[in-house]
Scaffold this motif. Structure first.
Motif, PDB file in Angstrom:
ATOM      1  N   VAL A 104      21.522  27.773   0.553  1.00  0.00           N
ATOM      2  CA  VAL A 104      21.029  28.607   1.595  1.00  0.00           C
ATOM      3  C   VAL A 104      20.857  28.028   2.782  1.00  0.00           C
ATOM      4  CG1 VAL A 104      18.649  29.869   2.138  1.00  0.00           C
ATOM      5  CG2 VAL A 104      19.467  29.954  -0.015  1.00  0.00           C
ATOM      6  N   ARG A 105      21.017  28.562   4.147  1.00  0.00           N
ATOM      7  CA  ARG A 105      20.980  28.007   5.352  1.00  0.00           C
ATOM      8  C   ARG A 105      19.966  28.867   6.155  1.00  0.00           C
ATOM      9  NH1 ARG A 105      27.155  29.341   6.425  1.00  0.00           N
ATOM     10  NH2 ARG A 105      28.175  27.904   4.926  1.00  0.00           N
ATOM     11  N   ARG A 106      19.433  27.987   7.140  1.00  0.00           N
ATOM     12  CA  ARG A 106      18.458  28.788   7.969  1.00  0.00           C
ATOM     13  C   ARG A 106      19.162  30.138   8.479  1.00  0.00           C
ATOM     14  NH1 ARG A 106      13.821  26.116   7.624  1.00  0.00           N
ATOM     15  NH2 ARG A 106      13.815  23.606   7.643  1.00  0.00           N
ATOM     16  N   SER A 107      20.183  30.128   8.848  1.00  0.00           N
ATOM     17  CA  SER A 107      20.940  31.383   9.629  1.00  0.00           C
ATOM     18  C   SER A 107      20.960  32.367   8.643  1.00  0.00           C
ATOM     19  CB  SER A 107      22.206  30.778  10.027  1.00  0.00           C
ATOM     20  OG  SER A 107      23.118  30.445   8.942  1.00  0.00           O
ATOM     21  N   ASP A 108      20.483  32.226   7.483  1.00  0.00           N
ATOM     22  CA  ASP A 108      20.923  33.293   6.547  1.00  0.00           C
ATOM     23  C   ASP A 108      19.403  34.191   6.732  1.00  0.00           C
ATOM     24  OD1 ASP A 108      23.146  32.608   5.300  1.00  0.00           O
ATOM     25  OD2 ASP A 108      21.967  31.374   3.810  1.00  0.00           O
ATOM     26  N   ALA A 109      18.488  33.756   7.337  1.00  0.00           N
ATOM     27  CA  ALA A 109      17.256  34.693   7.436  1.00  0.00           C
ATOM     28  C   ALA A 109      17.523  36.102   8.001  1.00  0.00           C
ATOM     29  CB  ALA A 109      16.009  33.683   8.066  1.00  0.00           C
ATOM     30  N   ALA A 117      34.955  33.238   3.704  1.00  0.00           N
ATOM     31  CA  ALA A 117      36.213  32.559   3.739  1.00  0.00           C
ATOM     32  C   ALA A 117      37.165  33.593   3.012  1.00  0.00           C
ATOM     33  CB  ALA A 117      36.273  31.440   2.703  1.00  0.00           C
ATOM     34  N   SER A 118      36.801  34.561   2.455  1.00  0.00           N
ATOM     35  CA  SER A 118      37.600  35.643   1.878  1.00  0.00           C
ATOM     36  C   SER A 118      37.572  37.246   2.906  1.00  0.00           C
ATOM     37  CB  SER A 118      37.428  36.198   0.523  1.00  0.00           C
ATOM     38  OG  SER A 118      37.502  34.895  -0.100  1.00  0.00           O
ATOM     39  N   GLY A 119      36.971  36.937   3.859  1.00  0.00           N
ATOM     40  CA  GLY A 119      36.983  38.225   4.528  1.00  0.00           C
ATOM     41  C   GLY A 119      36.073  39.116   4.453  1.00  0.00           C
ATOM     42  N   LEU A 120      34.967  38.793   3.609  1.00  0.00           N
ATOM     43  CA  LEU A 120      33.977  39.499   3.225  1.00  0.00           C
ATOM     44  C   LEU A 120      32.724  38.932   3.929  1.00  0.00           C
ATOM     45  CD1 LEU A 120      34.411  39.700  -0.825  1.00  0.00           C
ATOM     46  CD2 LEU A 120      34.787  41.488   0.772  1.00  0.00           C
ATOM     47  N   ALA A 121      31.554  39.836   3.926  1.00  0.00           N
ATOM     48  CA  ALA A 121      30.426  39.480   4.545  1.00  0.00           C
ATOM     49  C   ALA A 121      29.893  37.987   4.043  1.00  0.00           C
ATOM     50  CB  ALA A 121      29.133  40.237   4.264  1.00  0.00           C
ATOM     51  N   GLU A 122      29.112  37.407   4.796  1.00  0.00           N
ATOM     52  CA  GLU A 122      28.666  35.842   4.847  1.00  0.00           C
ATOM     53  C   GLU A 122      27.462  35.820   4.067  1.00  0.00           C
ATOM     54  OE1 GLU A 122      26.980  32.022   7.497  1.00  0.00           O
ATOM     55  OE2 GLU A 122      27.262  33.991   8.394  1.00  0.00           O
ATOM     56  N   VAL A 123      26.681  37.083   3.840  1.00  0.00           N
ATOM     57  CA  VAL A 123      25.782  37.165   2.858  1.00  0.00           C
ATOM     58  C   VAL A 123      25.892  38.384   1.797  1.00  0.00           C
ATOM     59  CG1 VAL A 123      23.340  37.576   2.109  1.00  0.00           C
ATOM     60  CG2 VAL A 123      24.043  35.948   3.987  1.00  0.00           C
ATOM     61  N   LEU A 124      26.473  38.342   0.486  1.00  0.00           N
ATOM     62  CA  LEU A 124      26.588  39.418  -0.029  1.00  0.00           C
ATOM     63  C   LEU A 124      25.388  39.790  -1.146  1.00  0.00           C
ATOM     64  CD1 LEU A 124      30.086  38.501  -1.559  1.00  0.00           C
ATOM     65  CD2 LEU A 124      29.663  40.047   0.304  1.00  0.00           C
ATOM     66  N   GLY A 125      24.620  38.854  -1.331  1.00  0.00           N
ATOM     67  CA  GLY A 125      23.416  38.597  -2.182  1.00  0.00           C
ATOM     68  C   GLY A 125      23.061  37.327  -2.587  1.00  0.00           C
ATOM     69  N   VAL A 126      22.124  37.035  -3.271  1.00  0.00           N
ATOM     70  CA  VAL A 126      21.606  35.855  -3.869  1.00  0.00           C
ATOM     71  C   VAL A 126      21.431  35.707  -5.290  1.00  0.00           C
ATOM     72  CG1 VAL A 126      19.302  34.878  -3.538  1.00  0.00           C
ATOM     73  CG2 VAL A 126      20.003  35.757  -1.587  1.00  0.00           C
ATOM     74  N   ILE A 127      21.393  34.589  -5.711  1.00  0.00           N
ATOM     75  CA  ILE A 127      21.430  34.208  -7.075  1.00  0.00           C
ATOM     76  C   ILE A 127      20.700  33.122  -7.342  1.00  0.00           C
ATOM     77  CG2 ILE A 127      23.837  33.193  -7.514  1.00  0.00           C
ATOM     78  CD1 ILE A 127      23.890  34.489 -10.172  1.00  0.00           C
ATOM     79  N   SER A 128      19.786  32.877  -8.433  1.00  0.00           N
ATOM     80  CA  SER A 128      18.970  31.856  -8.603  1.00  0.00           C
ATOM     81  C   SER A 128      18.821  31.446 -10.030  1.00  0.00           C
ATOM     82  CB  SER A 128      17.473  31.913  -8.067  1.00  0.00           C
ATOM     83  OG  SER A 128      16.846  32.927  -8.886  1.00  0.00           O
ATOM     84  N   TRP A 161      20.292  39.236  -6.809  1.00  0.00           N
ATOM     85  CA  TRP A 161      20.167  40.862  -6.133  1.00  0.00           C
ATOM     86  C   TRP A 161      21.563  40.836  -5.169  1.00  0.00           C
ATOM     87  CZ3 TRP A 161      20.231  40.658  -0.662  1.00  0.00           C
ATOM     88  CH2 TRP A 161      19.568  39.630  -0.273  1.00  0.00           C
ATOM     89  N   VAL A 162      22.068  41.867  -5.162  1.00  0.00           N
ATOM     90  CA  VAL A 162      23.280  42.307  -4.284  1.00  0.00           C
ATOM     91  C   VAL A 162      22.859  43.164  -3.300  1.00  0.00           C
ATOM     92  CG1 VAL A 162      25.707  43.041  -4.400  1.00  0.00           C
ATOM     93  CG2 VAL A 162      24.788  41.750  -6.362  1.00  0.00           C
ATOM     94  N   ALA A 163      23.401  42.818  -2.093  1.00  0.00           N
ATOM     95  CA  ALA A 163      23.244  43.870  -0.905  1.00  0.00           C
ATOM     96  C   ALA A 163      23.849  45.339  -1.356  1.00  0.00           C
ATOM     97  CB  ALA A 163      24.085  43.387   0.270  1.00  0.00           C
ATOM     98  N   PRO A 164      22.901  46.330  -0.880  1.00  0.00           N
ATOM     99  CA  PRO A 164      23.504  47.763  -1.354  1.00  0.00           C
ATOM    100  C   PRO A 164      24.922  47.995  -0.840  1.00  0.00           C
ATOM    101  CG  PRO A 164      21.296  47.908  -0.746  1.00  0.00           C
ATOM    102  CD  PRO A 164      21.739  46.228  -0.402  1.00  0.00           C
ATOM    103  N   ALA A 165      25.382  47.333  -0.027  1.00  0.00           N
ATOM    104  CA  ALA A 165      26.868  47.827   0.682  1.00  0.00           C
ATOM    105  C   ALA A 165      27.839  47.161  -0.362  1.00  0.00           C
ATOM    106  CB  ALA A 165      26.982  47.080   1.978  1.00  0.00           C
ATOM    107  N   PHE A 166      27.384  46.343  -1.454  1.00  0.00           N
ATOM    108  CA  PHE A 166      28.480  45.667  -2.052  1.00  0.00           C
ATOM    109  C   PHE A 166      27.999  46.037  -3.759  1.00  0.00           C
ATOM    110  CE2 PHE A 166      27.750  43.247   1.476  1.00  0.00           C
ATOM    111  CZ  PHE A 166      29.072  43.248   1.956  1.00  0.00           C
ATOM    112  N   TRP A 167      27.269  47.049  -3.930  1.00  0.00           N
ATOM    113  CA  TRP A 167      27.099  47.419  -5.225  1.00  0.00           C
ATOM    114  C   TRP A 167      28.380  48.311  -5.970  1.00  0.00           C
ATOM    115  CZ3 TRP A 167      21.527  50.278  -4.706  1.00  0.00           C
ATOM    116  CH2 TRP A 167      20.572  49.381  -4.407  1.00  0.00           C
ATOM    117  N   ASN A 168      28.252  47.965  -6.969  1.00  0.00           N
ATOM    118  CA  ASN A 168      29.265  48.653  -7.762  1.00  0.00           C
ATOM    119  C   ASN A 168      30.703  48.179  -7.235  1.00  0.00           C
ATOM    120  OD1 ASN A 168      27.705  50.184  -9.449  1.00  0.00           O
ATOM    121  ND2 ASN A 168      27.435  51.568  -7.509  1.00  0.00           N
TER     122      ASN A 168
END
Length: 186
Positions: free
Chosen positions: A24-29, A80-91, A110-117
């Motif tokens: 995680v980076r501060r810029s992710d907030a 790096a693959s042209g997707l969003a910088e934050v797609l979700g979080v895993i712990s 959790w995964v951001a709703p835009a990337f569900w399914n």
């Protein structure tokens, strides 16, 4: 096609197909606040409140980057693959406080709703299990029974159904029925 690209992981990252799991980076907030502030995301988790209070995303970032033994948190980063910088979080959180490696942990994501399914959740869980950064022999997971998509992520990655339970959800302000899963690694 961008979706077919394979992301290459740096030293502190875990390759996960189309994206990497990175610290995680501060810029992710800002993106955390946007995505975790979505009622659908909050209500699918144990610990995200809804509405998301001011400063909650920043507090999560501070907790995630603080040096400590125990829970490790990664961002699903597709930049790096042209997707969003934050797609979700895993712990991954050790369940044995006295034994932070070679024991048991619980995976949460959790995964951001835009990337569900889109397979993002399954790719993240697969990559984390393959890397096994805490050298666990067993990983548990728990999903709300009204979230069959998260249950599919677990079964797609080799988890076995263990049983029913219930847990408290902050966003729902109550107990929610859950399914518990387990994956034996060795």
């Amino acid at each position: 096609m961008v979706m077919d690209m394979i992301a290459v992981a740096a030293e502190d990252q875990i390759a996960a197909g189309r994206f990497v799991l990175r610290p995680v980076r501060r810029s992710d907030a800002g993106l955390f606040a946007l995505y975790a502030g979505d009622k659908r995301v909050a209500e699918a988790t144990h610990s995200i409140p809804h509405p998301l209070p001011p400063g909650a995303a920043e507090a999560f970032v501070a907790r995630a980057i603080a040096p400590r033994l125990g829970e490790q948190i990664w961002v699903m980063d597709g930049a790096a693959s042209g997707l969003a910088e934050v797609l979700g979080v895993i712990s991954l959180k050790p369940m044995d406080a006295h034994k932070p490696t070679h024991g048991q942990s619980e995976v949460r994501y959790w995964v951001a709703p835009a990337f569900w399914n889109t397979g993002i959740g399954s790719e993240a869980v697969k990559a984390l299990i393959a890397a096994n950064p805490q050298q666990n022999c067993t990983i548990f997971a728990e999903v709300f029974q009204d979230n069959p998509g998260s249950a599919r992520v677990l079964t797609n990655t080799g988890f076995q159904y263990l049983g029913d339970a219930e847990t408290f959800s902050i966003a729902r302000n109550g107990l929610v029925p859950t399914w518990t899963y387990v994956k034996k690694l060795f």
